[in-house]
Enzyme design. Structure first.
Site: not given
Lengths: 455, 330
Positions: A427-429
């Site tokens: 999850d790149h967040r």
């Protein structure tokens, strides 16, 4: 009268956060003097007074977001407040005169009056008028002089040299630490706090330190040392992290996925699995080893063992591994709780009973909720490599392919080794590429040196 | 060990050296018959006579020029400046002659000369007579600059200076003349030049100072320990040139924060040099910018209340310590 508003510092900026007010309402300010610090998605910076005067009302509190162009405070003429300070200073001086009729050591009896304040209220005769001077007017205000400069591709955080050195030595990311010093400077105490919150060295290392001859015979668990407990921790979102989350979500859906694939040598692991299975008298699967390996690796990388919320990144204080189990009705993910503290044999027993319950639809909520990371293994179906979709609120999932003999080149020789491909969806967040790669690197140590998993 | 004042320790140093070495002599304004404006030379004319205790005209350039010549020819003159401020009249003799004769003579001729006298504020001598000159003289190669903060160091450093081969600027603190402390006798009193000293051990913050500000810093450190449990380490530089920074670096490696205290003005002062050296050498040890506590940027006022405000005081040192320790106003 002048208004202080939230400035627009870049095309993408829609709002900014008030970090701190250097001045209180009622304080007098000089033109060019920093009044408050704001945080944008790229940079922290000071806003300066545009004219001399008195800071009137402050409309946005510290820690609060304000839209670009939003009103933050007024600077008014306020002659009365500035004038009222002078008599106080003069009085202080008089008090001294009476108290100290000129002895050599009367320095020590300096009255309570805060000297700095007394002086700042007085005139500064020798200070040349330099309205455009970038020099901060107050002596000794070095804190604000190291103005942050946005680095290419990220914000630069203020930090003390000692804090940076400590972070370097501890292998911590300095930008993951919240600074408590002036202007958010990260100082040694912040790094210490981060260190005590970060995982202790993983169990295998500490256990191998106290090495004793392996007990010949039955119980591999005899040497097993459970890892020390971790702690829950909430890390407030920085403006940068908030922007990453927002922008990447906009581009690829609620969870901005990206994928990293690693190819592990599992020759040793397979051999160990067979030996341990014989010793334990029950069958162990490769997946049981992977669950423990993944759990231990998570202890090194708290940001992978995490969840994303709009306000903060939640770092989980426990490591619970979800196992994707297919049932006739669909996919379930029962959870091996505290997988980092369980031996491979314990994990095997857990997985067996959970999978059984899953197929019979007997799982209770606490048996399929609360995972902090998930593993999906399609090796049994002969799938060599695949990508999995993250199981919210996890920020990563591991897709395990089949372990199979393949030709590889070692020391410039073609040899046949058992290999297994693992694809991590991130999850790149929360998880950036380098962090995901670091995680896979740690995982490699556990998988390719599997004795680490049983010690 | 006998307790003596800073004033008596200086006189004792000169008299012991004059007893020991007949080439030592002292010259200055009103030092003989009048026995010195600060009574440093009391009784010396009577004991040594007017050939070795020389009352001079009010002519500092002439005094120092004469003394440089004496020193080049083998005497060991001490020049007393009524205040060190007056030595700027003789700046050319000091900087361009005393400091350079050895260099110009290719090492053939030394100038064993001591120029001493009081400096600094605290005794209401106003703008022309209260200045501090350590960074001015310490800037020049060829000079040594001393600034003792205790009676024992005043005696020990002065004796060593008189015996040495170099021109020495010996800066006494006018406000410390009455300070009492234990002072060793004779050879035991000697203090080597160029050695800083830890005068109070501590682990939380390093205070670097010298002369009167060292005494003030010590008082602050004791108060901090008693009231807040903060242990400040206090380092007395004692000698500004040659400057011994190693004890400072060692201390900063332990405390990770430093406050430098000087009486003189902030710009281009000794504290700037010390702070820069700390940053250059132990940068990675610092958890906060080195803080400076200095005199106010004004000519020294005569009025007692304003003079007190213009020189550093304890609250300012406390404030600086709180700042480098990231402690609020507690």
């Amino acid at each position: 009268m002048a208004e202080i508003i939230m400035p627009k510092m870049g095309d993408a900026m829609t709002e900014g956060k008030v970090i701190r007010w250097y001045k209180k309402a009622g304080d007098s300010v000089k033109k060019g003097e920093p009044v408050l610090e704001i945080e944008t998605d790229k940079v922290n910076l000071d806003l300066e007074a545009e004219e001399d005067g008195v800071l009137e009302e402050i409309t946005v509190a510290e820690g609060t977001m304000a839209p670009v162009g939003g009103h933050l405070a007024n600077i008014g003429p306020g002659g009365s407040a500035a004038a009222s300070k002078k008599p106080a200073a003069a009085k202080a001086a008089e008090k001294k005169e009476v108290a100290d009729p000129g002895k050599e050591d009367d320095r020590k009896k300096t009255p309570e009056t805060e000297p700095v304040e007394a002086r700042s209220a007085g005139e500064k005769p020798s200070e040349p008028a330099a309205p455009e001077s970038k020099e901060k007017p107050s002596a000794g205000e070095e804190a604000t002089s190291d103005q942050s400069v946005p680095d290419e591709g990220g914000e630069r955080r203020r930090s003390s040299p000692l804090a940076r050195r400590m972070a370097r030595e501890l292998g911590l990311r300095i930008d993951s630490v919240q600074g408590s010093g002036p202007s958010g400077r990260i100082v040694a105490s912040d790094v210490k706090r981060m260190q005590s919150a970060a995982p202790a060295p993983a169990a295998p290392q500490s256990a191998s330190g106290s090495s004793q001859p392996a007990p010949a015979g039955r119980k591999p668990e005899a040497r097993f040392v459970a890892a020390a407990p971790l702690e829950d921790q909430k890390v407030p979102l920085t403006a940068m992290r908030r922007t990453i989350a927002k922008r990447l979500s906009e581009s690829t859906g609620p969870i901005p996925h990206f994928y990293l694939t690693a190819d592990y040598d599992v020759t040793t692991l397979l051999a160990l699995r067979d030996q341990l299975g014989e010793i334990a008298g029950s069958k162990l699967s490769v997946n049981d080893f992977i669950v423990r390996a993944a759990a231990l690796a998570l202890r090194h990388h708290p940001y992978v063992n995490a969840s994303f919320t709009e306000e903060a990144i939640q770092l989980h204080g426990q490591v619970h591994i979800g196992i994707a189990v297919s049932t006739p009705d669909g996919l379930l993910t029962p959870v091996v709780r505290n997988a980092d503290q369980k031996s491979v044999a314990e994990i095997a027993a857990d997985v067996r009973s959970l999978a059984e319950k899953a197929r019979n639809r007997k799982l209770k909520p606490d048996e399929y909720q609360g995972s902090t990371m998930t593993i999906s293994n399609l090796g049994a179906w002969g799938i060599e490599e695949f990508t999995a979709i993250i199981n919210p609120p996890n920020v990563a999932i591991l897709a395990i392919g089949a372990a199979a003999p393949r030709t590889v080149v070692i020391d410039r020789q073609v040899v046949i080794r058992d290999r297994m491909k693992v694809t991590m969806s991130c999850d790149h967040r929360v998880v950036d590429g380098a962090l995901g790669a670091e995680y896979l690197k740690t995982l490699r140590q556990y998988i390719e040196q599997p004795l680490r998993l049983v010690l | 060990m006998p307790e003596k004042t800073y004033r008596d320790a200086i006189r004792e140093a000169m008299m012991e050296e004059m007893d020991r070495d007949p080439t030592v002599l002292i010259m200055g304004e009103d030092i003989g018959i009048y026995e010195g404006t600060f009574r440093i030379t009391a009784g010396m004319l009577k004991k040594y006579g007017s050939k070795r205790v020389i009352d001079t005209p009010i002519a500092e350039a002439g005094m120092v020029g004469t003394a440089v010549g004496m020193a080049m020819l083998g005497l060991r003159p001490i020049v007393e400046m009524m205040t060190i401020n007056f030595a700027i009249v003789a700046a050319d003799q000091i900087l361009n002659h005393a400091a350079k004769v050895r260099y110009f003579s290719g090492g053939q001729v030394d100038v064993p000369l001591v120029i001493r006298g009081p400096q600094g504020a605290g005794v209401q001598l106003s703008a022309q007579h209260s200045q501090s000159f350590e960074s001015f003289y310490a800037h020049f190669p060829g000079l040594k600059v001393l600034a003792p903060g205790t009676p024992a160091d005043a005696k020990g450093l002065l004796k060593t200076a008189i015996r040495g081969k170099d021109p020495v600027i010996f800066l006494e603190s006018a406000a410390l003349y009455g300070l009492k402390g234990e002072v060793p006798d004779g050879e035991e009193a000697l203090v080597p030049l160029g050695q800083s000293r830890v005068v109070r051990e501590g682990k939380d913050v390093t205070i670097v100072a010298y002369s009167r500000m060292m005494q003030m810093s010590l008082a602050v450190a004791d108060k901090l320990a008693a009231e807040k449990g903060i242990e400040a380490e206090v380092i007395d530089l004692r000698t500004l040139r040659p400057l011994d920074m190693e004890p400072v670096y060692q201390s900063v490696r332990k405390t990770h924060r430093a406050v430098v205290v000087q009486e003189q003005w902030k710009l281009f002062g000794a504290a700037a040099e010390i702070a820069a050296a700390i940053s250059e050498t132990v940068f990675d040890e610092l958890d906060a910018p080195v803080a400076r506590v200095t005199g106010e940027d004004v000519p020294m006022p005569y009025a007692r209340n304003l003079e007190l405000l213009a020189v550093p005081h304890e609250e300012q040192v406390l404030h600086a310590i709180r700042k480098v320790m990231y402690r609020g106003e507690d």
